[in-house]
Design an enzyme around this catalytic site. Structure first.
Site, mmCIF file in Angstrom:
data_model
loop_
_atom_site.group_PDB
_atom_site.id
_atom_site.type_symbol
_atom_site.label_atom_id
_atom_site.label_comp_id
_atom_site.label_asym_id
_atom_site.label_seq_id
_atom_site.Cartn_x
_atom_site.Cartn_y
_atom_site.Cartn_z
ATOM 1 N N CYS A 52 0.851 -1.194 0.000
ATOM 2 C CA CYS A 52 0.000 0.000 0.000
ATOM 3 C C CYS A 52 0.892 1.253 0.000
ATOM 4 C CB CYS A 52 -0.891 -0.009 1.239
ATOM 5 S SG CYS A 52 -1.901 1.459 1.372
ATOM 6 N N GLU A 64 3.049 -6.029 8.719
ATOM 7 C CA GLU A 64 3.396 -4.629 8.418
ATOM 8 C C GLU A 64 4.484 -4.121 9.363
ATOM 9 O OE1 GLU A 64 0.205 -1.597 8.237
ATOM 10 O OE2 GLU A 64 1.745 -0.194 8.933
ATOM 11 N N THR A 91 -0.055 1.351 10.478
ATOM 12 C CA THR A 91 -1.218 2.039 9.889
ATOM 13 C C THR A 91 -2.552 1.650 10.528
ATOM 14 O OG1 THR A 91 -1.431 0.343 8.181
ATOM 15 C CG2 THR A 91 -0.171 2.308 7.594
ATOM 16 N N SER A 125 -5.637 -8.171 12.242
ATOM 17 C CA SER A 125 -5.395 -7.310 13.400
ATOM 18 C C SER A 125 -6.366 -6.129 13.443
ATOM 19 C CB SER A 125 -3.930 -6.871 13.375
ATOM 20 O OG SER A 125 -3.767 -5.533 13.568
ATOM 21 N N SER A 155 -10.021 -6.046 5.375
ATOM 22 C CA SER A 155 -9.787 -7.121 4.402
ATOM 23 C C SER A 155 -11.029 -7.984 4.196
ATOM 24 C CB SER A 155 -8.598 -7.969 4.861
ATOM 25 O OG SER A 155 -8.701 -8.252 6.238
HETATM 26 S S1 SF4 Z 1 -5.548 0.144 6.041
HETATM 27 FE FE1 SF4 Z 1 -3.436 -0.352 5.383
HETATM 28 S S2 SF4 Z 1 -3.674 -1.247 3.357
HETATM 29 FE FE2 SF4 Z 1 -5.592 -0.199 3.836
HETATM 30 S S3 SF4 Z 1 -5.390 1.853 2.915
HETATM 31 FE FE3 SF4 Z 1 -4.761 1.978 5.057
HETATM 32 S S4 SF4 Z 1 -2.568 1.655 5.003
HETATM 33 FE FE4 SF4 Z 1 -3.342 0.942 3.068
#
Ligand code: SF4
Length: 300
Positions: free
Chosen positions: A94, A124, A166, A226, A269
């Site tokens: 990403c 990550e 993130t 997670s 996801s």
């Molecule tokens: S949750 Fe993770 S993969 Fe999804 S947009 Fe945000 S940084 Fe990118």
């Protein structure tokens, strides 16, 4: 009965991009195509991709020719190993994660001690910490602050950068930053970059808001995801009945249909079909199969 479905439910931009591009790659290549780790933390999505020909591998040593790097990103050494093995990488990390890697490298060069606030063993975080260099520490929880401080003292560095995974919980991150600032006092130059993804923040905020309004909250997502687990924890604080379900099979609809107001939120996801499937099953049970219109479903 009212069902409120979070508008931030389902695939985030990074996952959407990774899944769409993986499918494109599978269709457009004659080569063996593999993915380093599961492309997304969702069994149904993985099974669908595997049927199309994608193979999931555990480490770069198992790579044969064309290998996908998923949205979470990978440690720096993976790029080096892939290069030395002549593996063609399809990098679907990403852009927001790539940006954190860049920040980490930049501040490492500027002699900062880097503190990454993240979830232990999350792909990550494993990737990001590798870009932070020797003088770094990963804090999983408030209890790790002392150990981070000890490593910082050993490094003799006086400049500190604090970043986050993130999908870390925003409130927990803010608390850790506050504690770190209190502990380090004025002897250090501290820079904080809130690298928590906006999509994550909005999803967590919406989960909090909906879970305060409803009698029962259903969090839809992979058990190994997670960000889904964090949504569950947030909902648990505000709502007495919270269910975590990957698919409809994980839910006892009988115990859910008794509620008048139900909330549904899904992790980053989780495909929309999973949310729709659960919503439909509740409606079918609650209406006894009749097509009634007393249900209000809000995505606004
Ligand atoms: S949750 Fe993770 S993969 Fe999804 S947009 Fe945000 S940084 Fe990118």
């Amino acid at each position: 009965m009212e069902i409120i479905i979070g508008k931030t439910s389902g695939f985030c931009a990074g996952v959407k991009n990774a899944v769409a591009n993986a499918e494109k790659e599978i269709q457009n290549t004659d080569k063996k195509i593999q993915c380093l780790g599961e492309l997304v933390h969702n069994k149904q999505v993985i099974q669908k991709l595997e049927k199309q020909g994608l193979e999931t591998i555990e480490n770069i040593e198992q790579a044969i020719e064309k290998t996908i790097i998923r949205a979470h990103g990978v440690p720096k050494e993976v790029y080096e190993k892939a290069h030395s093995k002549g593996i063609e990488l399809v990098d679907l990390t990403c852009p927001k994660v790539l940006k954190i890697h860049k920040i980490a490298e930049e501040y490492k060069e500027k002699n900062y001690f880097i503190i990454l606030v993240g979830v232990e063993n999350h792909p990550e975080s494993i990737g990001t910490i590798s870009f932070c260099g020797e003088n770094s520490y990963m804090i999983r929880d408030i209890e790790d602050i002392e150990k981070a401080y000890q490593k910082l003292e050993q490094s003799k560095l006086k400049k500190v950068l604090i970043i986050a995974q993130t999908t870390y919980n925003l409130k927990k991150f803010e608390k850790i930053v506050e504690e770190l600032k209190n502990l380090l006092g004025n002897g250090y130059e501290i820079e904080v970059k809130n690298t928590i993804c906006e999509a994550t923040r909005l999803r967590q905020e919406e989960t909090e808001q909906i879970s305060k309004e409803v009698e029962c909250m259903i969090i839809v997502g992979g058990k190994n995801s997670s960000n889904t687990k964090k949504l569950y924890d947030i909902a648990k604080i505000n709502c007495p009945k919270v269910e975590l379900a990957e698919t409809i099979d994980d839910l006892d609809i009988e115990t859910i249909k008794i509620f008048n107001k139900i909330g549904i939120m899904a992790g980053a996801s989780t495909p929309n079909e999973s949310v729709e499937e659960i919503k439909q099953a509740i409606l079918n049970e609650a209406t006894g199969g009749k097509d009634e219109t007393k249900y209000s479903i809000s995505r606004a």
